[in-house]
Design a protein around this motif. Structure first.
Motif, mmCIF file in Angstrom:
data_model
loop_
_atom_site.group_PDB
_atom_site.id
_atom_site.type_symbol
_atom_site.label_atom_id
_atom_site.label_comp_id
_atom_site.label_asym_id
_atom_site.label_seq_id
_atom_site.Cartn_x
_atom_site.Cartn_y
_atom_site.Cartn_z
ATOM 1 N N GLY A 74 0.797 -1.214 0.000
ATOM 2 C CA GLY A 74 0.000 0.000 0.000
ATOM 3 C C GLY A 74 0.832 1.267 0.000
ATOM 4 O O GLY A 74 1.975 1.285 0.461
ATOM 5 N N SER A 75 0.239 2.318 -0.496
ATOM 6 C CA SER A 75 0.884 3.629 -0.521
ATOM 7 C C SER A 75 1.043 4.158 0.902
ATOM 8 O O SER A 75 0.078 4.181 1.674
ATOM 9 C CB SER A 75 0.034 4.603 -1.332
ATOM 10 O OG SER A 75 0.655 5.869 -1.393
ATOM 11 N N GLY A 76 2.267 4.544 1.254
ATOM 12 C CA GLY A 76 2.538 5.075 2.583
ATOM 13 C C GLY A 76 2.507 4.023 3.684
ATOM 14 O O GLY A 76 2.532 4.354 4.857
ATOM 15 N N LYS A 77 2.467 2.762 3.303
ATOM 16 C CA LYS A 77 2.438 1.672 4.284
ATOM 17 C C LYS A 77 3.858 1.206 4.561
ATOM 18 O O LYS A 77 4.787 1.499 3.828
ATOM 19 C CB LYS A 77 1.578 0.510 3.783
ATOM 20 C CG LYS A 77 0.136 0.898 3.506
ATOM 21 C CD LYS A 77 -0.542 1.392 4.765
ATOM 22 C CE LYS A 77 -1.976 1.774 4.522
ATOM 23 N NZ LYS A 77 -2.656 2.226 5.727
ATOM 24 N N HIS A 88 -4.541 -3.939 5.996
ATOM 25 C CA HIS A 88 -4.346 -2.501 5.783
ATOM 26 C C HIS A 88 -3.063 -2.201 5.006
ATOM 27 O O HIS A 88 -2.908 -1.107 4.474
ATOM 28 C CB HIS A 88 -4.311 -1.765 7.128
ATOM 29 C CG HIS A 88 -5.626 -1.762 7.825
ATOM 30 N ND1 HIS A 88 -5.955 -2.688 8.790
ATOM 31 C CD2 HIS A 88 -6.703 -0.962 7.679
ATOM 32 C CE1 HIS A 88 -7.189 -2.449 9.219
ATOM 33 N NE2 HIS A 88 -7.666 -1.411 8.558
ATOM 34 N N SER A 89 -2.153 -3.163 4.945
ATOM 35 C CA SER A 89 -0.816 -2.931 4.378
ATOM 36 C C SER A 89 -0.654 -3.422 2.942
ATOM 37 O O SER A 89 0.190 -2.907 2.211
ATOM 38 C CB SER A 89 0.232 -3.630 5.255
ATOM 39 O OG SER A 89 0.150 -3.173 6.583
ATOM 40 N N ILE A 90 -1.415 -4.445 2.563
ATOM 41 C CA ILE A 90 -1.322 -5.013 1.218
ATOM 42 C C ILE A 90 -2.731 -5.234 0.670
ATOM 43 O O ILE A 90 -3.719 -5.170 1.402
ATOM 44 C CB ILE A 90 -0.541 -6.357 1.183
ATOM 45 C CG1 ILE A 90 -1.266 -7.445 1.987
ATOM 46 C CG2 ILE A 90 0.884 -6.152 1.684
ATOM 47 C CD1 ILE A 90 -0.652 -8.849 1.858
ATOM 48 N N GLU A 109 -7.636 -1.984 3.332
ATOM 49 C CA GLU A 109 -8.862 -1.529 3.998
ATOM 50 C C GLU A 109 -8.767 -0.079 4.461
ATOM 51 O O GLU A 109 -7.694 0.496 4.542
ATOM 52 C CB GLU A 109 -9.148 -2.429 5.205
ATOM 53 C CG GLU A 109 -9.409 -3.880 4.854
ATOM 54 C CD GLU A 109 -10.724 -4.114 4.129
ATOM 55 O OE1 GLU A 109 -11.649 -3.288 4.267
ATOM 56 O OE2 GLU A 109 -10.825 -5.125 3.422
ATOM 57 N N ASP A 110 -9.925 0.472 4.763
ATOM 58 C CA ASP A 110 -10.070 1.812 5.343
ATOM 59 C C ASP A 110 -9.442 2.904 4.486
ATOM 60 O O ASP A 110 -8.776 3.819 4.989
ATOM 61 C CB ASP A 110 -9.496 1.852 6.770
ATOM 62 C CG ASP A 110 -10.254 0.925 7.711
ATOM 63 O OD1 ASP A 110 -11.480 0.769 7.535
ATOM 64 O OD2 ASP A 110 -9.620 0.350 8.616
ATOM 65 N N GLY A 111 -9.657 2.815 3.189
ATOM 66 C CA GLY A 111 -9.215 3.871 2.278
ATOM 67 C C GLY A 111 -7.790 3.763 1.782
ATOM 68 O O GLY A 111 -7.325 4.637 1.050
ATOM 69 N N ALA A 112 -7.075 2.709 2.162
ATOM 70 C CA ALA A 112 -5.706 2.544 1.669
ATOM 71 C C ALA A 112 -5.730 2.318 0.152
ATOM 72 O O ALA A 112 -6.721 1.840 -0.406
ATOM 73 C CB ALA A 112 -5.022 1.375 2.373
ATOM 74 N N LYS A 113 -4.649 2.645 -0.497
ATOM 75 C CA LYS A 113 -4.510 2.517 -1.951
ATOM 76 C C LYS A 113 -3.247 1.727 -2.267
ATOM 77 O O LYS A 113 -2.336 1.649 -1.445
ATOM 78 C CB LYS A 113 -4.399 3.902 -2.606
ATOM 79 C CG LYS A 113 -5.551 4.828 -2.320
ATOM 80 C CD LYS A 113 -6.760 4.455 -3.120
ATOM 81 C CE LYS A 113 -7.876 5.481 -2.920
ATOM 82 N NZ LYS A 113 -9.158 4.881 -2.730
ATOM 83 N N PRO A 114 -3.155 1.179 -3.484
ATOM 84 C CA PRO A 114 -1.895 0.533 -3.892
ATOM 85 C C PRO A 114 -0.743 1.528 -3.847
ATOM 86 O O PRO A 114 -0.961 2.739 -3.874
ATOM 87 C CB PRO A 114 -2.162 0.106 -5.335
ATOM 88 C CG PRO A 114 -3.637 0.032 -5.454
ATOM 89 C CD PRO A 114 -4.176 1.096 -4.523
ATOM 90 N N THR A 115 0.465 1.004 -3.802
ATOM 91 C CA THR A 115 1.645 1.857 -3.801
ATOM 92 C C THR A 115 1.503 2.987 -4.806
ATOM 93 O O THR A 115 0.979 2.794 -5.908
ATOM 94 C CB THR A 115 2.922 1.042 -4.093
ATOM 95 O OG1 THR A 115 4.020 1.951 -4.247
ATOM 96 C CG2 THR A 115 2.811 0.210 -5.352
#
Length: 160
Positions: A74-77, A88-90, A109-115
């Motif tokens: 995920g972006s910013g993960k 939440h991380s992948i 989850e919860d609005g996370a996006k791909p890298t």
């Protein structure tokens, strides 16, 4: 059995954790994407969201990746958190039939996006798929400290 018990998901999570343990990912540095095989998608499909999320145009397009699925960080993960908080991380994203948009079908989850580098990874996957007849499936971006240090010590030639 859940999606986290499926071999390809466990392997992706382990690769993230191994990179973290090697010291290759300071804070949220680096990202990883994997182009899934059809049988891996089939194993995971039971756990996909009942209602897939919105399509997001990438601003790039690759015909040879239309309809493919990717596991992505995920972006910013943080790679450090993949093992303890994978949902939440992948995530797994599906590519549309035009090869220009993705949508999340599991995780993030919860609005996370791909890298944020997913479009760059996507285009690299397209080139590698064409060049290797589909054999290459991983794009891994890290900050391997010792490799970086060697670029200051060794001559910058292909051989070295």
């Amino acid at each position: 059995m859940g999606i986290l018990d499926i071999e390809i998901v466990k392997g992706f999570m382990r690769m993230c954790n191994d990179g973290w343990l090697q010291g290759w990912h300071e804070r949220n540095g680096g990202n990883l994407t994997y182009r899934m095989k059809e049988e891996e998608v089939a194993q995971c499909r039971l756990f996909f969201d009942e209602q897939p999320r919105e399509w997001v145009n990438m601003g790039v397009q690759a015909d040879n990746l239309a309809g493919e699925y990717f596991i992505t960080t995920g972006s910013g993960k943080f790679f450090r958190n993949v093992e303890s908080d994978p949902v939440h991380s992948i995530g797994i994203v599906e590519i549309n039939d035009k090869g220009d948009s993705w949508r999340i079908v599991w995780g993030l989850e919860d609005g996370a996006k791909p890298t944020s580098e997913f479009p760059s990874h996507f285009m690299n996957h397209s080139v590698r798929k064409a060049a290797t007849n589909g054999a290459n499936r991983v794009i891994y971006h890290c900050h391997a400290t010792n490799v970086i240090a060697l670029t200051y010590i060794l001559p910058l030639t292909d051989r070295d």
